[in-house]
Design an enzyme around this catalytic site. Sequence first.
Site, PDB file in Angstrom:
ATOM      1  N   LYS A  13       0.834  -1.223   0.000  1.00 25.42           N
ATOM      2  CA  LYS A  13       0.000   0.000   0.000  1.00 25.42           C
ATOM      3  C   LYS A  13       0.864   1.266   0.000  1.00 25.42           C
ATOM      4  O   LYS A  13       0.659   2.165  -0.805  1.00 25.42           O
ATOM      5  CB  LYS A  13      -0.933   0.030   1.239  1.00 25.42           C
ATOM      6  CG  LYS A  13      -1.856  -1.174   1.348  1.00 25.42           C
ATOM      7  CD  LYS A  13      -2.769  -1.069   2.556  1.00 25.42           C
ATOM      8  CE  LYS A  13      -2.069  -1.100   3.888  1.00 25.42           C
ATOM      9  NZ  LYS A  13      -1.357  -2.349   4.203  1.00 25.42           N
ATOM     10  N   ARG A  88      -9.856   0.499   8.831  1.00 26.51           N
ATOM     11  CA  ARG A  88      -9.295  -0.796   9.196  1.00 26.51           C
ATOM     12  C   ARG A  88     -10.289  -1.690   9.899  1.00 26.51           C
ATOM     13  O   ARG A  88      -9.947  -2.790  10.307  1.00 26.51           O
ATOM     14  CB  ARG A  88      -8.123  -0.569  10.121  1.00 26.51           C
ATOM     15  CG  ARG A  88      -6.802  -0.711   9.412  1.00 26.51           C
ATOM     16  CD  ARG A  88      -5.727  -0.444  10.417  1.00 26.51           C
ATOM     17  NE  ARG A  88      -4.569  -1.213  10.156  1.00 26.51           N
ATOM     18  CZ  ARG A  88      -3.520  -0.769   9.482  1.00 26.51           C
ATOM     19  NH1 ARG A  88      -3.540   0.422   8.949  1.00 26.51           N
ATOM     20  NH2 ARG A  88      -2.477  -1.542   9.335  1.00 26.51           N
ATOM     21  N   ARG A 127      11.994  -5.819   4.941  1.00 28.71           N
ATOM     22  CA  ARG A 127      11.987  -4.446   5.458  1.00 28.71           C
ATOM     23  C   ARG A 127      12.561  -4.404   6.876  1.00 28.71           C
ATOM     24  O   ARG A 127      13.245  -3.455   7.246  1.00 28.71           O
ATOM     25  CB  ARG A 127      10.563  -3.880   5.454  1.00 28.71           C
ATOM     26  CG  ARG A 127      10.530  -2.434   5.923  1.00 28.71           C
ATOM     27  CD  ARG A 127       9.162  -1.813   5.803  1.00 28.71           C
ATOM     28  NE  ARG A 127       8.200  -2.539   6.599  1.00 28.71           N
ATOM     29  CZ  ARG A 127       6.888  -2.391   6.493  1.00 28.71           C
ATOM     30  NH1 ARG A 127       6.392  -1.566   5.592  1.00 28.71           N
ATOM     31  NH2 ARG A 127       6.075  -3.069   7.253  1.00 28.71           N
ATOM     32  N   ARG A 133      11.751  -1.270  11.405  1.00 33.79           N
ATOM     33  CA  ARG A 133      10.490  -0.756  11.958  1.00 33.79           C
ATOM     34  C   ARG A 133      10.110  -1.594  13.178  1.00 33.79           C
ATOM     35  O   ARG A 133      10.151  -2.825  13.106  1.00 33.79           O
ATOM     36  CB  ARG A 133       9.393  -0.797  10.877  1.00 33.79           C
ATOM     37  CG  ARG A 133       8.422   0.357  10.992  1.00 33.79           C
ATOM     38  CD  ARG A 133       7.477   0.400   9.822  1.00 33.79           C
ATOM     39  NE  ARG A 133       6.214  -0.271  10.102  1.00 33.79           N
ATOM     40  CZ  ARG A 133       5.184  -0.294   9.280  1.00 33.79           C
ATOM     41  NH1 ARG A 133       5.275   0.325   8.111  1.00 33.79           N
ATOM     42  NH2 ARG A 133       4.082  -0.915   9.599  1.00 33.79           N
ATOM     43  N   ARG A 144      -0.296  -8.694  13.563  1.00 35.94           N
ATOM     44  CA  ARG A 144      -0.847  -7.748  12.576  1.00 35.94           C
ATOM     45  C   ARG A 144      -1.642  -8.496  11.506  1.00 35.94           C
ATOM     46  O   ARG A 144      -2.714  -8.053  11.082  1.00 35.94           O
ATOM     47  CB  ARG A 144       0.282  -6.937  11.921  1.00 35.94           C
ATOM     48  CG  ARG A 144       0.802  -5.834  12.845  1.00 35.94           C
ATOM     49  CD  ARG A 144       2.169  -5.319  12.406  1.00 35.94           C
ATOM     50  NE  ARG A 144       2.168  -4.728  11.091  1.00 35.94           N
ATOM     51  CZ  ARG A 144       3.277  -4.550  10.361  1.00 35.94           C
ATOM     52  NH1 ARG A 144       4.459  -4.931  10.820  1.00 35.94           N
ATOM     53  NH2 ARG A 144       3.195  -3.991   9.178  1.00 35.94           N
TER      54      ARG A 144
END
Length: 196
Positions: A13, A88, A127, A133, A144
């Site tokens: 996204k 969400r 990532r 992160r 998640r």
Amino acid sequence: MRLVLLGAPGSGKGTQAALLRDELKVPHISTGDLLRAAVKAGTPLGLQARAVMESGRLVSDDIVLGMLEERLAKADIGDGFILDGYPRNLAQCEALEGLLERLDQPLDVALKLEVPAELLVERIAGRAAAEGRRDDTPATVRERLRVYEEQTAPVAGHYEELGKLVIVDGVGEVEDVFRRINAALDAAGSAARLRA
Ligand code: AP5
């Protein structure tokens, strides 16, 4: 173009929103980025959000809606926006509809990127290694993805009922996915013009 981007964590996204922002010349509004900025700035809201984000759960609807209202009140959304990471859950869908109605900025399209779960995990692991992160740890990623399936996946069904859902295959090179998105948006625009 007023666009919502849907898709699981790691579906691309944010990556595609950045390309769309340059193509469509409208702002990219990511509730994840807004929350991370608040965490970094150490605001009271950021302090509240930090632990929740690191657990992989959703920050409270009220906090996120407040931030979004503030962002959508800015003048730069006159030609549209790309909303990434919101709504969400179904309560956020309802809140967004009310907010956009008040702003007289009805949503055009909800575009969902579809990517198989094993590839999502692989991308986020990449990532995690590159950027660090804090919510990209294996345990948080599992949570998640669980929260996505439980609370966010039904959001696509809501937009399907409204005739606004467009689904795009998010597997492949970034540029190929971007081309597919543009083709899908063109087709959705033509269909809307035919209906008008
Ligand atoms: P948020 O920041 O929204 O994270 P997310 O939805 O989990 O999405 P990601 O950023 O992980 O993935 P993405 O789909 O944007 O993919 P990306 O382009 O980065 O939310 C974080 C947290 O904030 C939530 O867990 C929650 O706590 C809170 N939050 C946010 N919004 C909220 C809300 N509305 N309500 C409540 N809480 C909220 O790509 C991922 C990786 O893959 C990158 O490394 C990228 O380079 C790579 N990649 C992308 N495309 C490709 C491709 N085609 N091929 C190969 N690699 C690719």
